[in-house]
Write a protein that holds these residues in place. Structure first.
Motif, PDB file in Angstrom:
ATOM      1  N   THR A  56       0.828  -1.206   0.000  1.00 45.25           N
ATOM      2  CA  THR A  56       0.000   0.000   0.000  1.00 45.25           C
ATOM      3  C   THR A  56       0.860   1.252   0.000  1.00 45.25           C
ATOM      4  O   THR A  56       0.602   2.208  -0.744  1.00 45.25           O
ATOM      5  CB  THR A  56      -0.934   0.012   1.225  1.00 45.25           C
ATOM      6  N   ASN A  57       1.921   1.247   0.836  1.00 39.65           N
ATOM      7  CA  ASN A  57       2.789   2.416   0.916  1.00 39.65           C
ATOM      8  C   ASN A  57       3.583   2.616  -0.371  1.00 39.65           C
ATOM      9  O   ASN A  57       3.795   3.743  -0.820  1.00 39.65           O
ATOM     10  CB  ASN A  57       3.748   2.278   2.090  1.00 39.65           C
ATOM     11  N   LEU A  58       4.020   1.520  -0.981  1.00 40.83           N
ATOM     12  CA  LEU A  58       4.760   1.623  -2.229  1.00 40.83           C
ATOM     13  C   LEU A  58       3.886   2.208  -3.335  1.00 40.83           C
ATOM     14  O   LEU A  58       4.356   3.020  -4.142  1.00 40.83           O
ATOM     15  CB  LEU A  58       5.297   0.246  -2.640  1.00 40.83           C
ATOM     16  N   VAL A  59       2.630   1.799  -3.382  1.00 43.66           N
ATOM     17  CA  VAL A  59       1.699   2.349  -4.372  1.00 43.66           C
ATOM     18  C   VAL A  59       1.492   3.842  -4.131  1.00 43.66           C
ATOM     19  O   VAL A  59       1.483   4.642  -5.070  1.00 43.66           O
ATOM     20  CB  VAL A  59       0.352   1.599  -4.332  1.00 43.66           C
ATOM     21  N   ALA A  60       1.335   4.222  -2.862  1.00 49.43           N
ATOM     22  CA  ALA A  60       1.145   5.638  -2.531  1.00 49.43           C
ATOM     23  C   ALA A  60       2.357   6.463  -2.948  1.00 49.43           C
ATOM     24  O   ALA A  60       2.218   7.562  -3.498  1.00 49.43           O
ATOM     25  CB  ALA A  60       0.878   5.803  -1.037  1.00 49.43           C
ATOM     26  N   GLU A  61       3.554   5.942  -2.701  1.00 52.80           N
ATOM     27  CA  GLU A  61       4.770   6.655  -3.084  1.00 52.80           C
ATOM     28  C   GLU A  61       4.872   6.781  -4.605  1.00 52.80           C
ATOM     29  O   GLU A  61       5.260   7.824  -5.129  1.00 52.80           O
ATOM     30  CB  GLU A  61       6.004   5.935  -2.538  1.00 52.80           C
ATOM     31  N   ALA A  62       4.522   5.710  -5.301  1.00 48.33           N
ATOM     32  CA  ALA A  62       4.568   5.747  -6.760  1.00 48.33           C
ATOM     33  C   ALA A  62       3.561   6.753  -7.310  1.00 48.33           C
ATOM     34  O   ALA A  62       3.833   7.459  -8.284  1.00 48.33           O
ATOM     35  CB  ALA A  62       4.292   4.354  -7.328  1.00 48.33           C
ATOM     36  N   PHE A  63       2.397   6.832  -6.667  1.00 50.40           N
ATOM     37  CA  PHE A  63       1.383   7.793  -7.107  1.00 50.40           C
ATOM     38  C   PHE A  63       1.864   9.214  -6.873  1.00 50.40           C
ATOM     39  O   PHE A  63       1.710  10.085  -7.746  1.00 50.40           O
ATOM     40  CB  PHE A  63       0.070   7.553  -6.365  1.00 50.40           C
ATOM     41  N   GLU A  64       2.440   9.483  -5.713  1.00 51.09           N
ATOM     42  CA  GLU A  64       2.933  10.833  -5.414  1.00 51.09           C
ATOM     43  C   GLU A  64       3.995  11.256  -6.412  1.00 51.09           C
ATOM     44  O   GLU A  64       4.096  12.432  -6.772  1.00 51.09           O
ATOM     45  CB  GLU A  64       3.475  10.903  -3.984  1.00 51.09           C
ATOM     46  N   ALA A  65       4.805  10.308  -6.860  1.00 48.70           N
ATOM     47  CA  ALA A  65       5.838  10.628  -7.852  1.00 48.70           C
ATOM     48  C   ALA A  65       5.226  11.056  -9.179  1.00 48.70           C
ATOM     49  O   ALA A  65       5.859  11.767  -9.965  1.00 48.70           O
ATOM     50  CB  ALA A  65       6.750   9.421  -8.059  1.00 48.70           C
ATOM     51  N   GLN A  66       3.990  10.615  -9.437  1.00 54.84           N
ATOM     52  CA  GLN A  66       3.305  10.945 -10.684  1.00 54.84           C
ATOM     53  C   GLN A  66       2.347  12.137 -10.545  1.00 54.84           C
ATOM     54  O   GLN A  66       1.820  12.623 -11.548  1.00 54.84           O
ATOM     55  CB  GLN A  66       2.492   9.729 -11.161  1.00 54.84           C
ATOM     56  N   ARG A  67       2.111  12.592  -9.303  1.00 61.57           N
ATOM     57  CA  ARG A  67       1.034  13.555  -9.059  1.00 61.57           C
ATOM     58  C   ARG A  67       1.191  14.838  -9.879  1.00 61.57           C
ATOM     59  O   ARG A  67       0.226  15.309 -10.502  1.00 61.57           O
ATOM     60  CB  ARG A  67       0.960  13.898  -7.572  1.00 61.57           C
ATOM     61  N   ASP A  68       2.382  15.442  -9.911  1.00 56.68           N
ATOM     62  CA  ASP A  68       2.548  16.703 -10.632  1.00 56.68           C
ATOM     63  C   ASP A  68       2.249  16.539 -12.125  1.00 56.68           C
ATOM     64  O   ASP A  68       1.614  17.405 -12.730  1.00 56.68           O
ATOM     65  CB  ASP A  68       3.970  17.238 -10.442  1.00 56.68           C
ATOM     66  N   ARG A  69       2.717  15.435 -12.715  1.00 54.17           N
ATOM     67  CA  ARG A  69       2.457  15.222 -14.135  1.00 54.17           C
ATOM     68  C   ARG A  69       0.971  15.002 -14.396  1.00 54.17           C
ATOM     69  O   ARG A  69       0.403  15.547 -15.356  1.00 54.17           O
ATOM     70  CB  ARG A  69       3.249  14.015 -14.650  1.00 54.17           C
TER      71      ARG A  69
END
Length: 293
Positions: free
Chosen positions: A7-20
């Protein structure tokens, strides 16, 4: 010790994509608030998805954001009474203190007010195809999956949208000349010089006014010139030159210091082709405006 749970890994991956993802949604919708809502909805959909079924994380999220944005655009099209925030991009006001550098506009956001207004003229499918392919390099086959169309049909949509954008995007003049055209317009408006206004207005100029009761659109130089003095000067006692989304503009205040209006001008080939005006007190209050000069 860091949390490496799925769950945390998915959240981190999503945050990395948030600006784009936010950038994609903003170009699609022209509203920062709507873009945030789309990105949040994409996160909710991701949280309900089994990560093991996602083979291309960035591509999956882009597809989801594209589909949600497409739904919003189609909903707007079905509601002609849509609010002003649905119709024009958010306005960012910055102080224009420099004498008139030639490259101010070039330094502005690469997708500024002018292009976003042009994008509003595209149909939802055209806009999606153009934004995702031309601005974010998403392959046509992936865009076609979002639209439910073949790759060739999607290419045709993007090509048609590109022609419309290019036909509207005439070369803009340099920063100093833009300011001179705007100053000539304001001077003519204050003098009540109707002929002077017509000289600096494009025959097909579009004036969009955000009022407390909704959006008002006026088309054509004659109509815009007829109401320019009343719209731009009534009640104002102080004004200050600013940049609005990188375009020359002006902020006006009432005698008590309350903001009266924010105006942005789009100048092409030496004439004013677009004017965006905000006079809605609620929206003005939400904007980060400079102090009166």
């Amino acid at each position: 010790m860091s949390d490496t749970s799925p769950t945390n890994l998915v959240a981190e991956a999503f945050e990395a994509q948030r600006d784009r993802l936010r950038a994609v949604a903003y170009r699609m919708l022209g509203s920062h608030a709507d873009a945030e809502d789309v990105v949040q909805e994409a996160w909710l959909r991701l949280s309900r998805q089994d990560p093991a079924t996602i083979h291309n994380f960035a591509g999956w999220l882009t597809t989801v954001v594209g589909r949600i944005s497409l739904d919003v655009l189609r909903s707007r099209q079905a509601r002609p009474e849509a609010s002003y925030d649905d119709r024009l991009p958010d306005l960012v006001v910055t102080v224009d203190d420099s004498p008139a550098p030639e490259d101010d506009v070039a330094l502005a956001d690469s997708v500024g007010l002018a292009l976003l207004v042009v994008l509003e003229s595209l149909g939802p499918s055209e806009r999606l195809a153009f934004v995702l392919h031309d601005l974010f390099a998403v392959p046509f086959n992936e865009i076609g999956q979002i639209l439910g169309k073949s790759t060739d049909a999607t290419k045709m949509l993007a090509s048609r949208a590109r022609r419309k954008v290019q036909a509207t995007e005439r070369p803009t003049v340099a920063g100093r000349e833009q300011r001179e055209v705007v100053q000539a317009f304001l001077a003519a408006a204050h003098r009540g010089d109707f002929e002077g206004l017509l000289r600096v207005l494009d025959p097909e100029v579009r004036l969009t006014v955000d009022t407390p009761d909704g959006v008002v659109v006026v088309l054509g130089a004659t109509e815009v010139a007829a109401g320019a003095q009343r719209r731009l000067a009534a009640g104002a006692v102080r004004g200050r030159a600013v940049l609005v989304n990188g375009l020359p503009g002006i902020v006006s205040w009432r005698e008590d210091g309350a903001p009266l209006s924010v105006v942005a001008f789009t100048v092409v080939e030496g004439r004013i082709a677009g004017i965006a005006v905000v006079i809605d007190p609620a929206r003005l209050a939400s904007m980060d405006l400079p102090d009166p000069g």
